[in-house]
Enzyme design. Structure first.
Site, PDB file in Angstrom:
ATOM      1  N   GLU A  97       0.824  -1.213   0.000  1.00  0.00           N
ATOM      2  CA  GLU A  97       0.000   0.000   0.000  1.00  0.00           C
ATOM      3  C   GLU A  97       0.858   1.264   0.000  1.00  0.00           C
ATOM      4  OE1 GLU A  97      -3.554  -1.780   2.827  1.00  0.00           O
ATOM      5  OE2 GLU A  97      -1.728  -1.027   3.744  1.00  0.00           O
ATOM      6  N   ASP A 117      -7.549  -4.789   8.936  1.00  0.00           N
ATOM      7  CA  ASP A 117      -7.169  -3.540   8.265  1.00  0.00           C
ATOM      8  C   ASP A 117      -7.024  -3.736   6.767  1.00  0.00           C
ATOM      9  OD1 ASP A 117      -4.910  -5.081   8.279  1.00  0.00           O
ATOM     10  OD2 ASP A 117      -3.552  -3.534   8.993  1.00  0.00           O
TER      11      ASP A 117
HETATM   12  P1  NAD Z   1       2.372 -10.335  13.545  1.00  0.00           P
HETATM   13  O1  NAD Z   1       2.202 -11.310  12.437  1.00  0.00           O
HETATM   14  O2  NAD Z   1       3.736 -10.021  14.039  1.00  0.00           O
HETATM   15  O3  NAD Z   1       1.534 -10.825  14.821  1.00  0.00           O
HETATM   16  C1  NAD Z   1       0.206 -11.263  14.721  1.00  0.00           C
HETATM   17  C2  NAD Z   1      -0.071 -12.271  15.830  1.00  0.00           C
HETATM   18  O4  NAD Z   1      -1.459 -12.636  15.760  1.00  0.00           O
HETATM   19  C3  NAD Z   1       0.741 -13.570  15.700  1.00  0.00           C
HETATM   20  O5  NAD Z   1       1.502 -13.783  16.866  1.00  0.00           O
HETATM   21  C4  NAD Z   1      -0.332 -14.642  15.494  1.00  0.00           C
HETATM   22  O6  NAD Z   1       0.002 -15.887  16.086  1.00  0.00           O
HETATM   23  C5  NAD Z   1      -1.536 -13.999  16.163  1.00  0.00           C
HETATM   24  N1  NAD Z   1      -2.822 -14.546  15.767  1.00  0.00           N
HETATM   25  C6  NAD Z   1      -3.264 -14.857  14.515  1.00  0.00           C
HETATM   26  N2  NAD Z   1      -4.525 -15.353  14.583  1.00  0.00           N
HETATM   27  C7  NAD Z   1      -4.885 -15.306  15.889  1.00  0.00           C
HETATM   28  C8  NAD Z   1      -6.064 -15.681  16.589  1.00  0.00           C
HETATM   29  N3  NAD Z   1      -7.117 -16.189  15.954  1.00  0.00           N
HETATM   30  N4  NAD Z   1      -6.117 -15.505  17.924  1.00  0.00           N
HETATM   31  C9  NAD Z   1      -5.034 -14.981  18.597  1.00  0.00           C
HETATM   32  N5  NAD Z   1      -3.881 -14.629  17.983  1.00  0.00           N
HETATM   33  C10 NAD Z   1      -3.815 -14.792  16.646  1.00  0.00           C
HETATM   34  O7  NAD Z   1       1.618  -9.004  13.076  1.00  0.00           O
HETATM   35  P2  NAD Z   1       1.743  -7.523  13.664  1.00  0.00           P
HETATM   36  O8  NAD Z   1       2.802  -6.758  12.960  1.00  0.00           O
HETATM   37  O9  NAD Z   1       1.754  -7.572  15.155  1.00  0.00           O
HETATM   38  O10 NAD Z   1       0.360  -6.923  13.178  1.00  0.00           O
HETATM   39  C11 NAD Z   1      -0.868  -7.395  13.722  1.00  0.00           C
HETATM   40  C12 NAD Z   1      -2.003  -6.907  12.866  1.00  0.00           C
HETATM   41  O11 NAD Z   1      -2.131  -5.498  12.992  1.00  0.00           O
HETATM   42  C13 NAD Z   1      -1.812  -7.190  11.373  1.00  0.00           C
HETATM   43  O12 NAD Z   1      -3.041  -7.627  10.845  1.00  0.00           O
HETATM   44  C14 NAD Z   1      -1.448  -5.839  10.784  1.00  0.00           C
HETATM   45  O13 NAD Z   1      -1.831  -5.719   9.437  1.00  0.00           O
HETATM   46  C15 NAD Z   1      -2.236  -4.921  11.695  1.00  0.00           C
HETATM   47  N6  NAD Z   1      -1.729  -3.562  11.792  1.00  0.00           N
HETATM   48  C16 NAD Z   1      -2.648  -2.566  11.871  1.00  0.00           C
HETATM   49  C17 NAD Z   1      -2.243  -1.264  12.000  1.00  0.00           C
HETATM   50  C18 NAD Z   1      -3.260  -0.178  12.130  1.00  0.00           C
HETATM   51  O14 NAD Z   1      -2.896   1.002  12.076  1.00  0.00           O
HETATM   52  N7  NAD Z   1      -4.510  -0.507  12.348  1.00  0.00           N
HETATM   53  C19 NAD Z   1      -0.868  -0.958  12.026  1.00  0.00           C
HETATM   54  C20 NAD Z   1       0.057  -1.995  11.986  1.00  0.00           C
HETATM   55  C21 NAD Z   1      -0.382  -3.305  11.872  1.00  0.00           C
END
Ligand code: NAD
Length: 347
Positions: A64, A235
């Site tokens: 993005e 997101d």
């Molecule tokens: P990451 O992959 O490092 O961590 C995600 C975690 O979620 C993993 O440890 C995984 O095991 C866990 N997980 C997956 N399914 C699960 C479930 N059903 N129950 C419990 N845990 C579960 O990712 P990250 O960098 O920490 O990002 C997390 C999310 O936040 C991503 O989807 C990312 O796109 C989003 N994000 C959003 C914003 C925003 O501004 N809203 C900013 C950054 C990241």
């Protein structure tokens, strides 16, 4: 190295310098400072150029671009989201960003933004909770214990006064990593075996999971009256975390509705589903939480203005810290129309 004919270097903040900057200032101070920057920009929301981010989707992820401008500065972030990356030892989210001077179009800052995104996302989450969470909230459930998690925990500690974090992840190794990193950070950390255990006694629930599907991290019966939900992980089109019945019982707050209706939890709802824009609460144009029993939901997707605020903050720290290098990335000949002559002179 061939010297350019004029010095038009662009300050560049590498990963190493970002790490040094954050360690020197302190994570919690940076997040608190970012809240102040983002709030200031949200108060002048109407004057920004705004567009939903430009997304290029594949079956396994998204790339993005997130642009915005306040008329004086222009900024964009490049960011990816690939939930399956961690299986290959790569991150789900990586990013870099640029600020430019609108008057000339010349870049004035290039920066790593993987770390900065985690900081600004934590700052935005904590900022929303500051305005929406029930008064006196001290306990937060943190579901999804990946890369963003510790930043979220420290943001809520620094900005909202949260003292207890209850962790849950489907991968116990992620929870163990998070608990280890949060030890000695002034928080009571409880590792839980189920999401139901994690939400026990929590006034704030943060969902921060990564899965490219319509997941149900929280079901309707898990959410009691008066709770604030900070839904960070949903997101992207086709990627949500909450059962839609929760949305029907909640007051939903969003960054930029045009983007959130495509990417956020509310993609599950009709196009006219009522939401409140967070900037209006911060600018005093509308109320946040109005009833202690109300369920407030920040349907976070991340918006360009937050990255713009974060880049401007980092730029404001360059002179004081010296934590940058100069990047030779703009060809800038003495005679602006003699670009070819610059090439000849370099031979
Ligand atoms: P990451 O992959 O490092 O961590 C995600 C975690 O979620 C993993 O440890 C995984 O095991 C866990 N997980 C997956 N399914 C699960 C479930 N059903 N129950 C419990 N845990 C579960 O990712 P990250 O960098 O920490 O990002 C997390 C999310 O936040 C991503 O989807 C990312 O796109 C989003 N994000 C959003 C914003 C925003 O501004 N809203 C900013 C950054 C990241």
């Amino acid at each position: 190295m061939i010297a350019p004919s004029r010095q038009a270097y662009v300050p560049f903040v590498s990963v190493e310098n970002m790490l040094r900057l954050v360690l020197r200032l302190g994570v919690e101070t940076v997040i608190r400072d970012l809240v102040a920057e983002i709030e200031a920009d949200f108060r002048r929301w109407p004057l920004f150029d705004k567009t939903p981010r430009v997304a290029s989707h594949s079956d396994i992820g998204v790339i993005e671009l997130m642009p915005t401008s306040d008329g004086e500065s222009y900024g964009f972030k490049y960011v990816n989201g690939h939930p399956s990356n961690t299986k290959q030892g790569l991150q789900t989210v990586t990013a870099f960003g640029l600020l430019a001077d609108v008057a000339t179009g010349y870049p004035v800052l290039l920066s790593e933004m993987t770390i900065l995104t985690a900081l600004r996302t934590a700052a935005t989450s904590a900022m929303a909770a500051k305005w929406l969470a029930p008064a006196g909230a001290t306990t937060m459930a943190l579901i999804g214990n990946g890369a963003q998690a510790e930043f979220q925990a420290l943001g809520f500690k620094a900005v909202c006064g949260v003292t207890e974090i209850r962790l849950y992840d489907i991968d116990p190794a992620a929870t163990a990593k998070c608990a280890r990193n949060l030890a000695n950070q002034g928080l009571q950390v409880v590792s839980c075996k189920t999401p139901e255990e994690a939400i026990l006694g929590a006034q704030i629930i943060t969902t921060c999971t990564a899965d490219k599907q319509y997941a149900t991290i929280l079901t309707d019966n898990m959410v009691g009256a008066g709770v604030h939900i900070n839904a960070v992980g949903g997101d992207c089109p086709g990627k949500t975390e909450l059962h839609k019945d929760i949305l029907l019982r909640s007051s939903v707050f969003v960054e930029y509705p045009e983007q959130t209706r495509i990417e956020g939890e509310i993609q599950q709802m009709p196009a006219d589903f009522a939401v409140t824009e967070l900037w209006e609460v911060i600018a005093g144009q509308t109320k946040g939480r109005s009833d202690p029993r109300e369920i407030t939901l920040f349907d976070s997707v991340g918006f360009a203005i937050e990255d713009f605020s974060a880049l401007r903050y980092i730029r404001s720290k360059l002179a004081e810290t010296g934590l940058f290098t100069q990047l030779d990335m703009i060809a800038d000949p003495d005679d602006p129309r003699d670009l070819f002559g610059m090439l000849l002179r370099a031979a």
